[in-house]
Scaffold this motif. Sequence first.
Motif, mmCIF file in Angstrom:
data_model
loop_
_atom_site.group_PDB
_atom_site.id
_atom_site.type_symbol
_atom_site.label_atom_id
_atom_site.label_comp_id
_atom_site.label_asym_id
_atom_site.label_seq_id
_atom_site.Cartn_x
_atom_site.Cartn_y
_atom_site.Cartn_z
ATOM 1 N N PHE A 255 -8.333 -16.082 -10.017
ATOM 2 C CA PHE A 255 -7.784 -15.804 -11.309
ATOM 3 C C PHE A 255 -7.993 -16.844 -12.170
ATOM 4 N N GLU A 256 -7.905 -18.272 -11.916
ATOM 5 C CA GLU A 256 -8.562 -19.077 -12.563
ATOM 6 C C GLU A 256 -9.888 -19.272 -13.096
ATOM 7 N N PHE A 257 -10.592 -18.900 -11.974
ATOM 8 C CA PHE A 257 -12.400 -18.705 -12.569
ATOM 9 C C PHE A 257 -12.336 -17.503 -13.455
ATOM 10 N N HIS A 258 -11.907 -16.293 -13.169
ATOM 11 C CA HIS A 258 -12.073 -15.390 -14.430
ATOM 12 C C HIS A 258 -11.108 -15.733 -15.631
ATOM 13 N N PHE A 259 -10.303 -16.450 -15.756
ATOM 14 C CA PHE A 259 -9.548 -16.772 -17.195
ATOM 15 C C PHE A 259 -10.655 -17.805 -17.945
ATOM 16 N N ASP A 260 -11.017 -18.835 -17.079
ATOM 17 C CA ASP A 260 -12.186 -19.739 -17.669
ATOM 18 C C ASP A 260 -13.434 -18.913 -18.018
ATOM 19 N N GLN A 261 -13.606 -17.468 -17.523
ATOM 20 C CA GLN A 261 -14.786 -16.988 -18.015
ATOM 21 C C GLN A 261 -14.079 -16.038 -19.086
ATOM 22 N N ASN A 262 -13.039 -16.293 -19.780
ATOM 23 C CA ASN A 262 -12.714 -15.375 -21.188
ATOM 24 C C ASN A 262 -12.330 -13.859 -20.426
ATOM 25 N N GLU A 263 -11.981 -13.714 -19.295
ATOM 26 C CA GLU A 263 -11.885 -12.147 -18.770
ATOM 27 C C GLU A 263 -10.248 -12.024 -18.539
ATOM 28 N N GLY A 264 -9.552 -13.196 -18.604
ATOM 29 C CA GLY A 264 -8.054 -12.843 -18.534
ATOM 30 C C GLY A 264 -7.659 -13.419 -17.082
ATOM 31 N N TYR A 265 -6.134 -13.629 -16.951
ATOM 32 C CA TYR A 265 -5.945 -13.955 -15.788
ATOM 33 C C TYR A 265 -5.597 -13.117 -14.710
ATOM 34 N N LEU A 266 -6.911 -12.518 -14.111
ATOM 35 C CA LEU A 266 -7.099 -11.501 -13.443
ATOM 36 C C LEU A 266 -8.177 -11.795 -12.582
ATOM 37 N N ALA A 267 -8.559 -10.859 -11.584
ATOM 38 C CA ALA A 267 -9.725 -11.019 -10.803
ATOM 39 C C ALA A 267 -10.275 -9.506 -10.358
ATOM 40 N N HIS A 268 -11.498 -9.388 -10.293
ATOM 41 C CA HIS A 268 -12.370 -8.181 -10.127
ATOM 42 C C HIS A 268 -12.279 -8.071 -8.348
ATOM 43 N N LEU A 269 -11.854 -6.942 -7.888
ATOM 44 C CA LEU A 269 -11.976 -6.982 -6.303
ATOM 45 C C LEU A 269 -13.296 -6.134 -6.033
ATOM 46 N N HIS A 270 -14.492 -6.467 -6.207
ATOM 47 C CA HIS A 270 -15.455 -5.766 -6.070
ATOM 48 C C HIS A 270 -15.654 -5.121 -4.598
ATOM 49 N N ASP A 271 -15.517 -6.203 -3.819
ATOM 50 C CA ASP A 271 -15.889 -5.662 -2.409
ATOM 51 C C ASP A 271 -14.805 -4.926 -1.628
ATOM 52 N N PRO A 272 -13.367 -5.340 -1.852
ATOM 53 C CA PRO A 272 -12.651 -4.214 -1.276
ATOM 54 C C PRO A 272 -12.664 -2.946 -1.797
ATOM 55 N N LEU A 273 -13.048 -2.780 -2.862
ATOM 56 C CA LEU A 273 -13.498 -1.275 -3.216
ATOM 57 C C LEU A 273 -14.574 -0.651 -2.281
ATOM 58 N N ALA A 274 -15.465 -1.481 -2.187
ATOM 59 C CA ALA A 274 -16.502 -0.983 -1.338
ATOM 60 C C ALA A 274 -16.059 -0.584 0.085
ATOM 61 N N ALA A 275 -15.165 -1.415 0.477
ATOM 62 C CA ALA A 275 -14.534 -1.117 2.038
ATOM 63 C C ALA A 275 -13.664 0.133 2.132
ATOM 64 N N ALA A 276 -12.982 0.379 0.727
ATOM 65 C CA ALA A 276 -12.194 1.622 0.649
ATOM 66 C C ALA A 276 -12.865 2.842 0.745
ATOM 67 N N VAL A 277 -14.155 2.629 -0.028
ATOM 68 C CA VAL A 277 -14.966 3.825 -0.261
ATOM 69 C C VAL A 277 -15.648 4.058 1.018
ATOM 70 N N ALA A 278 -16.219 3.226 1.863
ATOM 71 C CA ALA A 278 -16.790 3.356 3.124
ATOM 72 C C ALA A 278 -15.864 4.378 4.094
#
Length: 346
Positions: A255-278
């Motif tokens: 969250f802190e990393f994404h916030f510092d990138q001006n994306e908000g206090y959130l985080a993108h779950l790229h890999d869990p989506l791949a696991a779910a789609v598998a």
Amino acid sequence: MTLPVFVDVDTGVDDAMALVYLFASREAEVVGIASTAGNVGVQQVCENNLGLLELCKVGDVPVSKGSEQPISTPLRTAEDTHGPEGMGYARLPRTDRQLTPYDAAEAWVRAARAHPGELVAVAAGPLTNLALALREEPALPKLLRRLVIMGGAFDYRGNTTPVAEWNISVDPEAAAEVFAVWGSAWGLAPPKHVPIVLGLNLTENIAMTPALLSRLAAEAESSSLPMSVLDDRGTRSVASNPLIAVLEDAMRFYFEFHFDQNEGYLAHLHDPLAAAVALDPDLVACRATTVDVELTGTLTKGMTIADWSNRWGREANALIGVGVNPELFFDRFVTRVGAFAKRLYS
């Protein structure tokens, strides 16, 4: 029906969340984990994978070490994104579990040969191990039931360079090899073996928030305190459930990393989506096309190009994810992982 699942990861916060999702899914039997250098060095990735197996009380799943370097470029890591050990502020338990005596490329081949036509594979890191496995066994595409790749950015900005996504950018030569082999394997395997490729254009719709983490803790019946952007940096979780505590400590850093990138206090779950789609490809809408990777551009190396208009006149070698329902994904993620955490530590 239980699906044998093989996972190749560079664990990483979101990789860890993907592994936990698979462990929590009753229809998945994880039959092997390949460790790839990427978010952190490969030895640390191995330690993270073994520690997660211990934390999640998973049985004897083989974990294999991959190459320490990409195929032909120097390794870059992302401790700024995932923390010095790849798990944010979280600390995983110590374990006596050992790595396999064979490497990650051989692990790919062994798993595919052990489950011909049935193995579901997830490549959620740089594609180094998979490219090396394809050199060893060029018929690998027809041995798999399904392959899901998290990588690339299609008609979308990059997150490593202006045009390149992290996993592809770390080892673009490996990615180019993988897509080339799948293109040439078209005549060997039915279209169902064309990989599903989930790029940033899709995965950045999957945004974990403090509210969703609170839902996860509640589902696990764990005590917890809601996170806030106003909290002191590095505040540790007080969750009573050990798995929830690790996930919260990992996600806070993210969250802190994404916030510092001006994306908000959130985080993108790229890999869990791949696991779910598998496990359930119907979670995403896909479009078939030919994908290639730019290797020589001064400004564009690592860019993934989708030939939507068939200008190249080549057979499609990928199904590109173009649509997803984040609410459906998170409902499934929270329900499964919350119930799993409760079962483990009730």
